[in-house]
Write a protein that holds these residues in place. Sequence first.
Motif, short mmCIF file in Angstrom:
data_model
loop_
_atom_site.label_atom_id
_atom_site.label_comp_id
_atom_site.label_asym_id
_atom_site.label_seq_id
_atom_site.Cartn_x
_atom_site.Cartn_y
_atom_site.Cartn_z
N GLU A 334 0.86 -1.17 0.00
CA GLU A 334 0.00 0.00 0.00
C GLU A 334 0.90 1.23 0.00
N ASP A 337 0.05 4.21 2.41
CA ASP A 337 0.11 3.75 3.80
C ASP A 337 1.55 3.53 4.24
N THR A 341 3.00 5.51 7.42
CA THR A 341 3.46 4.76 8.60
C THR A 341 4.95 4.95 8.82
N GLN A 382 -3.59 10.20 0.98
CA GLN A 382 -4.00 9.92 2.36
C GLN A 382 -3.96 8.41 2.58
N GLY A 383 -4.14 7.99 3.82
CA GLY A 383 -4.11 6.58 4.10
C GLY A 383 -5.22 5.82 3.39
N LYS A 384 -4.88 4.69 2.81
CA LYS A 384 -5.89 3.88 2.13
C LYS A 384 -6.71 3.06 3.12
N THR A 385 -6.09 2.67 4.22
CA THR A 385 -6.84 2.00 5.27
C THR A 385 -7.27 3.05 6.29
N VAL A 388 -4.96 3.77 9.36
CA VAL A 388 -3.82 4.64 9.08
C VAL A 388 -4.28 6.08 8.91
N ARG A 389 -5.39 6.27 8.20
CA ARG A 389 -5.84 7.64 7.96
C ARG A 389 -6.25 8.33 9.26
N SER A 392 -3.18 8.91 11.55
CA SER A 392 -2.27 9.93 11.01
C SER A 392 -2.86 11.33 11.13
N THR A 440 -10.38 -0.47 4.86
CA THR A 440 -10.35 0.39 3.68
C THR A 440 -11.20 1.63 3.91
N ASN A 441 -10.70 2.77 3.46
CA ASN A 441 -11.44 4.02 3.60
C ASN A 441 -12.52 4.17 2.54
#
Length: 473
Positions: A334, A337, A341, A382-385, A388-389, A392, A440-441
């Motif tokens: 990812e 991500d 991270t 931006q974070g895909k999960t 993480v989003r 962060s 997933t976002n």
Amino acid sequence: MLAIAVILIVFAVMTWLSVVNPRAAYMVVVFFLPWGGLVVDVGLWVSMWQAALAPLIIVTFLRAAQPGWVPPRISHFGLLMILVLHAIIWSLLQIGIIPVLSVEGGALRGPTARAIAQIIVYLFSLSPAIIGALLLRTTADVLQALRISIVSLIVLAFIGWIQVASWLGLGYNPLPLEGISIALGATAPYVREGQFFLGDLAIVRMNSLAGEPRNLATALVLGMIVIQAIALATPRINGRRLALIWVFFLVSTIATFSTSGALIWMAGTGALLPVMWLTRVPIQRSSRSIVIGLLAVIVPAVLGTAIAEAGGIPVIAILSERTLDRLTSDGAVEDFDLAITSYLKANPAAIVTGVGLGNAHLYATPYLDPLFALYAEGKIFQGKTSVVRIVSELGVIGFALFCWWYLSLVWSVRRVTIRNPDLVAAVPVAAMILVVFLTTNQVAGQTWLMAGVMAALCRQRAPAVSRFSAVPA
């Protein structure tokens, strides 16, 4: 200009509908939620469901501002407001210290303008959690929203099969990935198509009007998991009708050739029984019927694979290319991500507090892998999960507040279903949406929407007049 004209027309129509029949306007939003391919670029990406939701929010707010209006009690509204205030205040505090980074896409994507805009976008995104609680007054309203969401996915998949038939039969893809946006005036170096090659064999990937193939797969998989939860938890169901819809979604998901869709389905399905045990939702199907259902899926899949391989279609090679082979290549990583991270590992304090809504790319760009930097550097990401989003942007603090609020709603709905067992499937459905959201976002809209549904269910007192068996074919 054409894109703006379309948005204005949608806004005008939905404003009228929001005034004369707000619940009907809400159902329109529910219908178009997974149609991510209906999107235009006006400095910010605006999708069809967002253009439909905006006037409903405005009209609802104006109604609430009228003298004498008494709002209904919204379950756990205080927790939601604490989360919102944390997100807004912390993001505003970042404006003076965020890095200045040149980003493509115009003034609205600049650091300061975007930081402010993302606060508005955040409030807009979570608005279905409040709108649903206000507009869904009866059990029948909730069930209608469920039926419309399933019908939306059926129509979306049906359009996808028309796309595949045209692509294979005529050699023309009527729905390329960026086709709608470009048709409405967006600029792009080229129109991308959802296909890949296995040697000389071209594999077309259904994306319909959901955006990318994985977006369609995620929406369909979410529908499959919802049906599975209903089938396991609801005492009285129309099993044949649900099974036919589930199989249609399964076959359509396969046509997307989406690895992420398969992984999301496995994660959601694997967590379904543990979630039902944790929330004390009894399983209404016997072990025998569950085993028969599994065999009804596995046996045809194995036989179909064997027949296809014998006919020269390399099904196993295709599956390997989309799964195992990707685990040993950069495609399995990812990209965004990984960069985010890496930044968080180098700056542990940011894990606790986050860097503010929409600001992650400003800090994580230097941590992009050189291969990914070729297309991501100088752009917003931006974070895909969702894990993480959220971490962060809002830190562990924001993540904990979100989970506390959402799970409190789940448990409150469980208490409601003790006296209204026909609604008990809402508990595993809500929990499964959370599980998928954390992976997933892409289902953020569905998650906020489900929160509004739960808040509405928490007000239910009378027994249900309808059952989940009312889901249409």
